[in-house]
Design a protein around this motif. Structure first.
Motif, PDB file in Angstrom:
ATOM      1  N   ASP A   5      66.395  33.969  30.887  1.00  0.00           N
ATOM      2  CA  ASP A   5      66.444  34.426  32.276  1.00  0.00           C
ATOM      3  C   ASP A   5      65.304  35.396  32.585  1.00  0.00           C
ATOM      4  O   ASP A   5      64.711  35.339  33.669  1.00  0.00           O
ATOM      5  CB  ASP A   5      67.786  35.094  32.567  1.00  0.00           C
ATOM      6  CG  ASP A   5      68.936  34.105  32.594  1.00  0.00           C
ATOM      7  OD1 ASP A   5      68.675  32.903  32.819  1.00  0.00           O
ATOM      8  OD2 ASP A   5      70.089  34.530  32.373  1.00  0.00           O
ATOM      9  N   ILE A   6      65.000  36.268  31.642  1.00  0.00           N
ATOM     10  CA  ILE A   6      63.917  37.230  31.852  1.00  0.00           C
ATOM     11  C   ILE A   6      62.569  36.514  31.913  1.00  0.00           C
ATOM     12  O   ILE A   6      61.758  36.763  32.822  1.00  0.00           O
ATOM     13  CB  ILE A   6      63.929  38.305  30.740  1.00  0.00           C
ATOM     14  CG1 ILE A   6      65.178  39.174  30.875  1.00  0.00           C
ATOM     15  CG2 ILE A   6      62.671  39.163  30.792  1.00  0.00           C
ATOM     16  CD1 ILE A   6      65.404  40.099  29.709  1.00  0.00           C
ATOM     17  N   VAL A   7      62.330  35.613  30.981  1.00  0.00           N
ATOM     18  CA  VAL A   7      61.067  34.864  30.975  1.00  0.00           C
ATOM     19  C   VAL A   7      60.963  34.005  32.235  1.00  0.00           C
ATOM     20  O   VAL A   7      59.896  33.921  32.853  1.00  0.00           O
ATOM     21  CB  VAL A   7      60.950  34.008  29.694  1.00  0.00           C
ATOM     22  CG1 VAL A   7      59.743  33.096  29.758  1.00  0.00           C
ATOM     23  CG2 VAL A   7      60.893  34.894  28.468  1.00  0.00           C
ATOM     24  N   SER A   8      62.040  33.387  32.627  1.00  0.00           N
ATOM     25  CA  SER A   8      62.052  32.568  33.838  1.00  0.00           C
ATOM     26  C   SER A   8      61.740  33.410  35.072  1.00  0.00           C
ATOM     27  O   SER A   8      60.955  32.990  35.931  1.00  0.00           O
ATOM     28  CB  SER A   8      63.411  31.887  33.997  1.00  0.00           C
ATOM     29  OG  SER A   8      63.471  31.189  35.199  1.00  0.00           O
ATOM     30  N   SER A   9      62.324  34.579  35.153  1.00  0.00           N
ATOM     31  CA  SER A   9      62.063  35.471  36.294  1.00  0.00           C
ATOM     32  C   SER A   9      60.605  35.901  36.336  1.00  0.00           C
ATOM     33  O   SER A   9      59.996  35.950  37.407  1.00  0.00           O
ATOM     34  CB  SER A   9      62.959  36.699  36.220  1.00  0.00           C
ATOM     35  OG  SER A   9      64.302  36.334  36.312  1.00  0.00           O
ATOM     36  N   ILE A  10      60.048  36.204  35.170  1.00  0.00           N
ATOM     37  CA  ILE A  10      58.640  36.600  35.110  1.00  0.00           C
ATOM     38  C   ILE A  10      57.748  35.457  35.573  1.00  0.00           C
ATOM     39  O   ILE A  10      56.800  35.663  36.349  1.00  0.00           O
ATOM     40  CB  ILE A  10      58.269  37.058  33.689  1.00  0.00           C
ATOM     41  CG1 ILE A  10      58.954  38.383  33.374  1.00  0.00           C
ATOM     42  CG2 ILE A  10      56.754  37.181  33.522  1.00  0.00           C
ATOM     43  CD1 ILE A  10      58.849  38.808  31.923  1.00  0.00           C
ATOM     44  N   LEU A  11      58.031  34.242  35.132  1.00  0.00           N
ATOM     45  CA  LEU A  11      57.236  33.087  35.553  1.00  0.00           C
ATOM     46  C   LEU A  11      57.357  32.834  37.054  1.00  0.00           C
ATOM     47  O   LEU A  11      56.360  32.534  37.724  1.00  0.00           O
ATOM     48  CB  LEU A  11      57.651  31.843  34.772  1.00  0.00           C
ATOM     49  CG  LEU A  11      57.260  31.813  33.294  1.00  0.00           C
ATOM     50  CD1 LEU A  11      57.921  30.616  32.607  1.00  0.00           C
ATOM     51  CD2 LEU A  11      55.766  31.762  33.132  1.00  0.00           C
ATOM     52  N   LEU A  12      58.569  32.951  37.578  1.00  0.00           N
ATOM     53  CA  LEU A  12      58.765  32.731  39.017  1.00  0.00           C
ATOM     54  C   LEU A  12      58.039  33.790  39.844  1.00  0.00           C
ATOM     55  O   LEU A  12      57.390  33.474  40.852  1.00  0.00           O
ATOM     56  CB  LEU A  12      60.255  32.716  39.346  1.00  0.00           C
ATOM     57  CG  LEU A  12      61.028  31.499  38.855  1.00  0.00           C
ATOM     58  CD1 LEU A  12      62.526  31.714  39.029  1.00  0.00           C
ATOM     59  CD2 LEU A  12      60.582  30.258  39.586  1.00  0.00           C
ATOM     60  N   ILE A  13      58.126  35.045  39.424  1.00  0.00           N
ATOM     61  CA  ILE A  13      57.454  36.123  40.157  1.00  0.00           C
ATOM     62  C   ILE A  13      55.940  35.957  40.072  1.00  0.00           C
ATOM     63  O   ILE A  13      55.225  36.149  41.067  1.00  0.00           O
ATOM     64  CB  ILE A  13      57.914  37.497  39.628  1.00  0.00           C
ATOM     65  CG1 ILE A  13      59.378  37.729  40.031  1.00  0.00           C
ATOM     66  CG2 ILE A  13      57.025  38.623  40.150  1.00  0.00           C
ATOM     67  CD1 ILE A  13      60.022  38.923  39.374  1.00  0.00           C
ATOM     68  N   ALA A  14      55.432  35.580  38.896  1.00  0.00           N
ATOM     69  CA  ALA A  14      53.988  35.353  38.758  1.00  0.00           C
ATOM     70  C   ALA A  14      53.543  34.189  39.632  1.00  0.00           C
ATOM     71  O   ALA A  14      52.467  34.237  40.246  1.00  0.00           O
ATOM     72  CB  ALA A  14      53.639  35.102  37.299  1.00  0.00           C
ATOM     73  N   GLY A  15      54.354  33.137  39.712  1.00  0.00           N
ATOM     74  CA  GLY A  15      54.024  32.003  40.566  1.00  0.00           C
ATOM     75  C   GLY A  15      53.969  32.382  42.034  1.00  0.00           C
ATOM     76  O   GLY A  15      53.072  31.958  42.761  1.00  0.00           O
ATOM     77  N   VAL A  16      54.911  33.189  42.465  1.00  0.00           N
ATOM     78  CA  VAL A  16      54.912  33.659  43.855  1.00  0.00           C
ATOM     79  C   VAL A  16      53.685  34.530  44.112  1.00  0.00           C
ATOM     80  O   VAL A  16      53.039  34.428  45.157  1.00  0.00           O
ATOM     81  CB  VAL A  16      56.224  34.416  44.168  1.00  0.00           C
ATOM     82  CG1 VAL A  16      56.133  35.139  45.494  1.00  0.00           C
ATOM     83  CG2 VAL A  16      57.392  33.453  44.168  1.00  0.00           C
ATOM     84  N   PHE A  17      53.339  35.378  43.138  1.00  0.00           N
ATOM     85  CA  PHE A  17      52.149  36.223  43.281  1.00  0.00           C
ATOM     86  C   PHE A  17      50.886  35.378  43.460  1.00  0.00           C
ATOM     87  O   PHE A  17      50.076  35.637  44.347  1.00  0.00           O
ATOM     88  CB  PHE A  17      52.000  37.141  42.065  1.00  0.00           C
ATOM     89  CG  PHE A  17      50.698  37.867  42.028  1.00  0.00           C
ATOM     90  CD1 PHE A  17      50.459  38.932  42.879  1.00  0.00           C
ATOM     91  CD2 PHE A  17      49.688  37.467  41.168  1.00  0.00           C
ATOM     92  CE1 PHE A  17      49.236  39.591  42.862  1.00  0.00           C
ATOM     93  CE2 PHE A  17      48.472  38.116  41.144  1.00  0.00           C
ATOM     94  CZ  PHE A  17      48.240  39.185  41.995  1.00  0.00           C
ATOM     95  N   PHE A  18      50.715  34.364  42.617  1.00  0.00           N
ATOM     96  CA  PHE A  18      49.532  33.523  42.742  1.00  0.00           C
ATOM     97  C   PHE A  18      49.545  32.729  44.049  1.00  0.00           C
ATOM     98  O   PHE A  18      48.499  32.520  44.660  1.00  0.00           O
ATOM     99  CB  PHE A  18      49.405  32.575  41.550  1.00  0.00           C
ATOM    100  CG  PHE A  18      48.789  33.220  40.353  1.00  0.00           C
ATOM    101  CD1 PHE A  18      47.446  33.503  40.318  1.00  0.00           C
ATOM    102  CD2 PHE A  18      49.563  33.538  39.258  1.00  0.00           C
ATOM    103  CE1 PHE A  18      46.871  34.099  39.218  1.00  0.00           C
ATOM    104  CE2 PHE A  18      49.006  34.143  38.147  1.00  0.00           C
ATOM    105  CZ  PHE A  18      47.650  34.421  38.123  1.00  0.00           C
ATOM    106  N   GLY A  19      50.713  32.281  44.476  1.00  0.00           N
ATOM    107  CA  GLY A  19      50.795  31.572  45.750  1.00  0.00           C
ATOM    108  C   GLY A  19      50.403  32.452  46.919  1.00  0.00           C
ATOM    109  O   GLY A  19      49.655  32.033  47.816  1.00  0.00           O
ATOM    110  N   LEU A  20      50.883  33.692  46.918  1.00  0.00           N
ATOM    111  CA  LEU A  20      50.539  34.615  47.998  1.00  0.00           C
ATOM    112  C   LEU A  20      49.071  35.039  47.934  1.00  0.00           C
ATOM    113  O   LEU A  20      48.428  35.198  48.975  1.00  0.00           O
ATOM    114  CB  LEU A  20      51.447  35.841  47.957  1.00  0.00           C
ATOM    115  CG  LEU A  20      52.901  35.593  48.341  1.00  0.00           C
ATOM    116  CD1 LEU A  20      53.724  36.859  48.154  1.00  0.00           C
ATOM    117  CD2 LEU A  20      53.004  35.099  49.767  1.00  0.00           C
ATOM    118  N   SER A  21      48.545  35.216  46.733  1.00  0.00           N
ATOM    119  CA  SER A  21      47.129  35.598  46.628  1.00  0.00           C
ATOM    120  C   SER A  21      46.232  34.451  47.108  1.00  0.00           C
ATOM    121  O   SER A  21      45.177  34.693  47.696  1.00  0.00           O
ATOM    122  CB  SER A  21      46.778  36.008  45.205  1.00  0.00           C
ATOM    123  OG  SER A  21      46.887  34.921  44.324  1.00  0.00           O
ATOM    124  N   GLY A  22      46.640  33.221  46.863  1.00  0.00           N
ATOM    125  CA  GLY A  22      45.891  32.086  47.391  1.00  0.00           C
ATOM    126  C   GLY A  22      45.942  32.024  48.907  1.00  0.00           C
ATOM    127  O   GLY A  22      44.953  31.695  49.561  1.00  0.00           O
TER     128      GLY A  22
END
Length: 109
Positions: A5-22
């Motif tokens: 769950d922790i690793v999944s949350s980190i991946l999801l948050i990182a994905g959202v970060f990259f999507g917003l930065s794009g």
């Protein structure tokens, strides 16, 4: 279970970060080609991270296979669409920022 769950949350948050930065890159960069580059690169990275985070939340069943098919489909179509868009812009006569500056300097000589 807690570790996934922790690793999944980190991946999801990182994905959202990259999507917003794009998305911010689309507004920040000066010309079409740098904008399309920012959008396509961050879109691919965000897709990988978000689907990887979702894969860790599944119980490795049919949903996992569906997510993997979606990931493969997006990894093939997203860069292809970006390339086609950039190529059609070049074919239509749109210049890069460096070419536009060079052309402007030639006019002022």
């Amino acid at each position: 279970m807690l570790f996934l769950d922790i690793v999944s949350s980190i991946l999801l948050i990182a994905g959202v970060f990259f999507g917003l930065s794009g998305a911010m890159g689309i507004f920040k960069f000066p010309d079409f080609f740098t904008r399309i580059h920012a959008a396509s690169i961050t879109d691919s990275i965000a897709t990988i991270l978000i689907i990887s985070g979702l894969l860790l939340q599944t119980s490795f069943d049919l949903n996992t296979a569906k997510l993997l098919f979606i990931l493969v489909f997006l990894m093939i179509t997203s860069p292809t669409a970006s390339h086609a868009l950039a190529k059609s812009a070049r074919h239509g006569g749109l210049l890069t920022l460096a070419e536009a500056k060079e052309k402007q300097q030639e006019k002022t000589r």
